[in-house]
Design a protein around this motif. Structure first.
Motif, PDB file in Angstrom:
ATOM      1  N   TYR A 354       0.855  -1.193   0.000  1.00  0.00           N
ATOM      2  CA  TYR A 354       0.000   0.000   0.000  1.00  0.00           C
ATOM      3  C   TYR A 354       0.887   1.238   0.000  1.00  0.00           C
ATOM      4  O   TYR A 354       1.747   1.397   0.876  1.00  0.00           O
ATOM      5  CB  TYR A 354      -0.915   0.002   1.220  1.00  0.00           C
ATOM      6  CG  TYR A 354      -1.798   1.217   1.321  1.00  0.00           C
ATOM      7  CD1 TYR A 354      -2.788   1.462   0.379  1.00  0.00           C
ATOM      8  CD2 TYR A 354      -1.655   2.113   2.374  1.00  0.00           C
ATOM      9  CE1 TYR A 354      -3.606   2.577   0.474  1.00  0.00           C
ATOM     10  CE2 TYR A 354      -2.468   3.220   2.482  1.00  0.00           C
ATOM     11  CZ  TYR A 354      -3.444   3.450   1.533  1.00  0.00           C
ATOM     12  OH  TYR A 354      -4.246   4.563   1.631  1.00  0.00           O
ATOM     13  N   ASN A 355       0.686   2.098  -0.977  1.00  0.00           N
ATOM     14  CA  ASN A 355       1.570   3.251  -1.159  1.00  0.00           C
ATOM     15  C   ASN A 355       1.057   4.449  -0.361  1.00  0.00           C
ATOM     16  O   ASN A 355       0.179   5.185  -0.816  1.00  0.00           O
ATOM     17  CB  ASN A 355       1.683   3.616  -2.640  1.00  0.00           C
ATOM     18  CG  ASN A 355       2.830   4.564  -2.914  1.00  0.00           C
ATOM     19  OD1 ASN A 355       3.302   5.270  -2.019  1.00  0.00           O
ATOM     20  ND2 ASN A 355       3.293   4.578  -4.149  1.00  0.00           N
ATOM     21  N   ARG A 356       1.612   4.665   0.798  1.00  0.00           N
ATOM     22  CA  ARG A 356       1.182   5.769   1.660  1.00  0.00           C
ATOM     23  C   ARG A 356       1.665   7.120   1.151  1.00  0.00           C
ATOM     24  O   ARG A 356       1.179   8.156   1.612  1.00  0.00           O
ATOM     25  CB  ARG A 356       1.675   5.514   3.081  1.00  0.00           C
ATOM     26  CG  ARG A 356       1.054   4.270   3.703  1.00  0.00           C
ATOM     27  CD  ARG A 356       1.882   3.687   4.832  1.00  0.00           C
ATOM     28  NE  ARG A 356       1.318   2.415   5.270  1.00  0.00           N
ATOM     29  CZ  ARG A 356       1.590   1.244   4.687  1.00  0.00           C
ATOM     30  NH1 ARG A 356       2.426   1.195   3.644  1.00  0.00           N
ATOM     31  NH2 ARG A 356       1.025   0.135   5.127  1.00  0.00           N
ATOM     32  N   ALA A 357       2.608   7.118   0.239  1.00  0.00           N
ATOM     33  CA  ALA A 357       3.097   8.385  -0.314  1.00  0.00           C
ATOM     34  C   ALA A 357       2.111   8.998  -1.296  1.00  0.00           C
ATOM     35  O   ALA A 357       2.050  10.225  -1.437  1.00  0.00           O
ATOM     36  CB  ALA A 357       4.444   8.171  -1.000  1.00  0.00           C
ATOM     37  N   THR A 358       1.323   8.167  -1.976  1.00  0.00           N
ATOM     38  CA  THR A 358       0.428   8.682  -3.017  1.00  0.00           C
ATOM     39  C   THR A 358      -1.045   8.444  -2.725  1.00  0.00           C
ATOM     40  O   THR A 358      -1.903   9.067  -3.354  1.00  0.00           O
ATOM     41  CB  THR A 358       0.757   8.027  -4.372  1.00  0.00           C
ATOM     42  OG1 THR A 358       0.555   6.604  -4.274  1.00  0.00           O
ATOM     43  CG2 THR A 358       2.196   8.297  -4.767  1.00  0.00           C
ATOM     44  N   LYS A 359      -1.368   7.544  -1.792  1.00  0.00           N
ATOM     45  CA  LYS A 359      -2.770   7.193  -1.565  1.00  0.00           C
ATOM     46  C   LYS A 359      -3.295   7.631  -0.202  1.00  0.00           C
ATOM     47  O   LYS A 359      -4.451   8.040  -0.096  1.00  0.00           O
ATOM     48  CB  LYS A 359      -2.960   5.682  -1.723  1.00  0.00           C
ATOM     49  CG  LYS A 359      -2.690   5.175  -3.129  1.00  0.00           C
ATOM     50  CD  LYS A 359      -2.894   3.667  -3.215  1.00  0.00           C
ATOM     51  CE  LYS A 359      -2.652   3.167  -4.638  1.00  0.00           C
ATOM     52  NZ  LYS A 359      -2.805   1.686  -4.735  1.00  0.00           N
ATOM     53  N   ALA A 360      -2.479   7.516   0.834  1.00  0.00           N
ATOM     54  CA  ALA A 360      -2.960   7.824   2.185  1.00  0.00           C
ATOM     55  C   ALA A 360      -3.171   9.327   2.355  1.00  0.00           C
ATOM     56  O   ALA A 360      -2.363  10.130   1.894  1.00  0.00           O
ATOM     57  CB  ALA A 360      -1.960   7.319   3.227  1.00  0.00           C
ATOM     58  N   GLU A 361      -4.260   9.701   3.013  1.00  0.00           N
ATOM     59  CA  GLU A 361      -4.534  11.096   3.344  1.00  0.00           C
ATOM     60  C   GLU A 361      -4.502  11.244   4.863  1.00  0.00           C
ATOM     61  O   GLU A 361      -5.271  10.596   5.572  1.00  0.00           O
ATOM     62  CB  GLU A 361      -5.896  11.534   2.788  1.00  0.00           C
ATOM     63  CG  GLU A 361      -5.942  11.584   1.277  1.00  0.00           C
ATOM     64  CD  GLU A 361      -7.233  12.195   0.763  1.00  0.00           C
ATOM     65  OE1 GLU A 361      -8.187  12.339   1.559  1.00  0.00           O
ATOM     66  OE2 GLU A 361      -7.295  12.537  -0.438  1.00  0.00           O
ATOM     67  N   ARG A 362      -3.593  12.096   5.341  1.00  0.00           N
ATOM     68  CA  ARG A 362      -3.415  12.278   6.787  1.00  0.00           C
ATOM     69  C   ARG A 362      -3.356  13.765   7.115  1.00  0.00           C
ATOM     70  O   ARG A 362      -3.038  14.600   6.267  1.00  0.00           O
ATOM     71  CB  ARG A 362      -2.120  11.592   7.245  1.00  0.00           C
ATOM     72  CG  ARG A 362      -2.047  10.108   6.929  1.00  0.00           C
ATOM     73  CD  ARG A 362      -3.097   9.306   7.674  1.00  0.00           C
ATOM     74  NE  ARG A 362      -2.827   9.261   9.102  1.00  0.00           N
ATOM     75  CZ  ARG A 362      -2.422   8.174   9.767  1.00  0.00           C
ATOM     76  NH1 ARG A 362      -2.236   7.044   9.102  1.00  0.00           N
ATOM     77  NH2 ARG A 362      -2.209   8.207  11.065  1.00  0.00           N
TER      78      ARG A 362
END
Length: 699
Positions: A354-362
């Motif tokens: 899971y690509n947290r650099a491009t998909k996760a919103e925080r």
């Protein structure tokens, strides 16, 4: 006679109506027949050009794609992964039934295009009009096969029409079992796997002939979105999708409720994945972009990317060595034109792709103050303006500083460097929260924003790559930056299919605003909350920490390279030591120290000529005295009231504190004002230090 005349009067009108209706129906039928004839001709022509079943069976479905880094080194070679070709009779019934039930329930009854499914999709699209959603859910198995074998995934009405014609041609030339056999052996299931046997071996470690009902449901659920529902990427999403497939199978009557109850997708054991490095986060992000860049689905491709493998290895090491136990992390490094030089989407690609650099919103926390202070500078504030750090309540909201203390009068530079929350709240209230939101939008933040007072402290969710691009735009002097990962695509024979042309850059803010915020960002690293990000050359950046240490950020730039680091847990639970000035800043420094080592040292442009409206005092603008070139103050530093009737500056009435009587009647130049206007203050970079150098608000 009169009654007879009245009764016959409507007849001409009725006659005209009948004639018009009759002509309309006639023309409509003729038009329908012509359309049907045209479709039939097109289908017949397509049938003549279709390969035979054996030819289709032997032909590859997908391309081999080699992705190269910025120096030409092959990062990864991605190609079709085929298992054993299975006849329909060799494929387990649960696999066949699951696929037909979830993808095309009326497969056995339509002619390649499902009018009922199409009508339902049109109805749903009409109900959701205005949402920008495409027509979805109407593709039959025959249409999907036509798209996978003969067409690309680019969405257009022309492609959909060709897809429908080819689907009807397939139905004309081949039997239903032959179409289903081709489909089951050629459809893409993710992980580079084409066909059910390859998917079974990839995800479960055995051939498709051994598939259980639960495993078949997982595989059937992948077709809709192979990346989203991949069991190796998101096991929970894969199980949820498999349960949907099982429910559809019960509804279609292909399994019984008892069989449904006995199925347990959550208990399925997955095969171990081969070793893969963190560059796959980047390639997984870049590969889907090919559909928008080229229209070639057969020839092998060489894809030249922006990734620097040396930087990528350094980024991976910095994330793995600095991320607190139990937390995840992400890093994006952008060059001065938006080229992605490194991308890390998690601590370990094998355990979670899971690509947290491009998909996760925080939530970005105080890193959001980039937009607050830029909006303030553009509204007329200056970096040395004095503000008061004191308790404040705005519309019932009372922000507090992370250290629980207030420092009184400080300047804007100090407030930013030490991330004083009360000052950010006051600035937002002064300039307007919509102004801050508009500034964020201007710099590419597309997530949902609100205009509540607390938004100035970073309560809106953002993606790492988007916020990093905003900082890169500041580094570029206020010009827009769009992250990109592909520079060139060519065939194996060297024929160029795509070559990136530099897009025009938009001016997001004036150069003096970018210079002002760079001044503040540099001070935050030199003396403020970002001191751990120092690398022995000029660095400008900002920390960010959300409540209870759920998210930690550091974003900054040096020598033309901009890097954003995020750390936190996927379940948003607090993590000890996650303050932006701690682990994220250290990871930033460890990466940047190596990444820019061979680049020239670049000093920041933080002193530029301000616009005239920033240079003029209110009195000058009111009185229109062009000879007044400096502001005069009394011995207490207070401006002297000038008499507009008398030209030039007037002497003070109170004695001065100069050495001799001849200075008592002479006004004194305000040194601080001169430095501010001319940008000549030599101690600008250190003005935030001194008695106010500690104890300010949190990062």
């Amino acid at each position: 006679m009169a009654r007879s005349s009245r009764s016959s009067a409507p007849e001409p009108t009725q006659g005209r109506f009948r004639r018009i209706l009759g002509k309309t129906i006639t023309y409509g039928l003729i038009l329908a027949l012509l359309v049907a004839l045209g479709v039939a001709v097109a289908v017949a022509a397509a049938v003549r050009n279709l390969p035979s079943f054996e030819e289709l069976r032997r032909s590859p479905t997908a391309q081999t794609i080699r992705l190269r880094d910025v120096n030409g080194t092959v990062i990864v070679s991605i190609g079709p992964n085929y298992g054993r070709w299975l006849k329909v009779s060799e494929t387990p019934a649960v696999m066949r039934d699951a696929m037909v039930a979830v993808e095309d329930r009326r497969f056995r009854y339509h002619f390649g295009v499902d009018p009922i499914g199409l009508a339902r999709s049109v109805k749903v699209a009409f109900e959701r009009r205005g949402t920008g959603r495409r027509l979805q859910g109407a593709s039959t198995i025959s249409q999907q096969l036509a798209r996978n074998v003969f067409l690309s995934n680019n969405y257009s009405m022309a492609r959909k029409a060709r897809e429908a014609i080819l689907a009807m041609a397939l139905e004309w030339k081949f039997s239903k079992d032959e179409i289903l056999e081709l489909y089951l052996n050629k459809v893409y299931f993710g992980g580079g796997s084409y066909g059910v046997d390859a998917a079974s071996r990839t995800f479960f470690g055995h051939g498709a002939e051994e598939l259980s009902l639960s495993e078949a449901a997982i595989i059937a659920g992948l077709v809709k979105a192979p990346s989203r529902y991949s069991p190796t990427a998101d096991a929970q999403a894969a199980v949820g999708r498999a349960n949907v497939v099982l429910d559809v199978m019960v509804d279609a009557g292909v399994i019984t409720p008892a069989q449904r109850a006995s199925a347990a997708p959550a208990e399925v054991r997955l095969a171990s994945e081969p070793n893969q490095n963190s560059a796959r986060y980047f390639t997984d992000w870049a590969i889907p972009q090919l559909d928008a860049l080229i229209d070639e689905s057969v020839e092998p491709l060489d894809v030249w990317t922006t990734l620097d493998l040396d930087m990528q290895r350094t980024a991976t090491a910095s994330i793995q060595s600095n991320t607190p136990e139990g937390a995840q992390a992400a890093l994006v490094a952008l060059d001065r034109d938006g080229a992605v030089r490194a991308m890390v989407g998690g601590r370990d690609y094998v355990s979670s792709n899971y690509n947290r650099a491009t998909k996760a919103e925080r939530q970005p926390g105080s890193a959001w103050k980039l937009f607050v202070y830029m909006a303030a500078l553009e509204s007329g504030y200056k970096v040395d303006d004095e503000v008061v750090d004191e308790p404040v309540t705005i519309n019932g909201w009372t922000p507090r500083n992370s250290n629980g203390r207030f420092s009184g009068t400080i300047d804007l530079r100090t407030a930013f460097a030490y991330s004083v929350n009360t000052v950010a709240a006051k600035l937002g209230d002064s300039i307007g929260y919509s102004t801050v939101a508009n500034m964020a939008r201007r710099f590419g933040i597309t997530s949902e924003l609100n205009t509540q007072p607390s938004m100035v402290l970073g309560t809106a969710d953002v993606r790492v790559i988007d916020l990093t691009a905003a900082f890169a735009a500041v580094s570029a002097g206020g010009k827009s930056i769009q992250p990109y990962g592909i520079t060139k695509v060519s065939t194996a024979e060297g024929r160029t299919l795509y070559e990136r042309a530099p897009p025009p850059q938009n001016i997001l803010v004036d150069a003096w605003v970018a210079a002002g915020i760079t001044d503040l960002l540099q001070t935050a690293v030199n003396t403020g909350t970002g001191r751990a990000a120092q690398i022995g050359r000029p660095v400008a950046g900002k920390t960010g920490t959300t409540s209870s240490n759920k998210d930690g950020w550091f974003l900054g730039f040096s020598s033309g390279l901009t890097t954003g680091v995020w750390m936190g847990r996927d379940d948003a639970r607090p993590v000890t030591g996650l303050q932006g000035g701690a682990a994220p800043a250290r990871a930033f420094a460890d990466f940047m120290r190596v990444a820019v080592a061979n680049r020239p040292v670049e000093e920041f442009t933080t002193q530029v000529e301000l616009p005239q409206w920033q240079l003029e005092s209110d009195e000058e603008a009111y009185y229109g005295d062009p000879s007044l070139e400096a502001q005069f103050v009394d011995e207490n530093g207070q401006p002297i009231e000038l008499d507009p009737a008398q030209p030039g500056p007037q002497p003070r009435d109170t004695p001065g504190d100069g050495p001799g009587p001849d200075t008592a009647d002479k006004p004194r130049l305000d040194r601080r004002w001169i430095d501010e206007v001319t940008g000549s203050g030599g101690d600008n970079g250190n003005r935030a230090t001194g008695q106010r150098g500690s104890g300010q608000g949190g990062p």
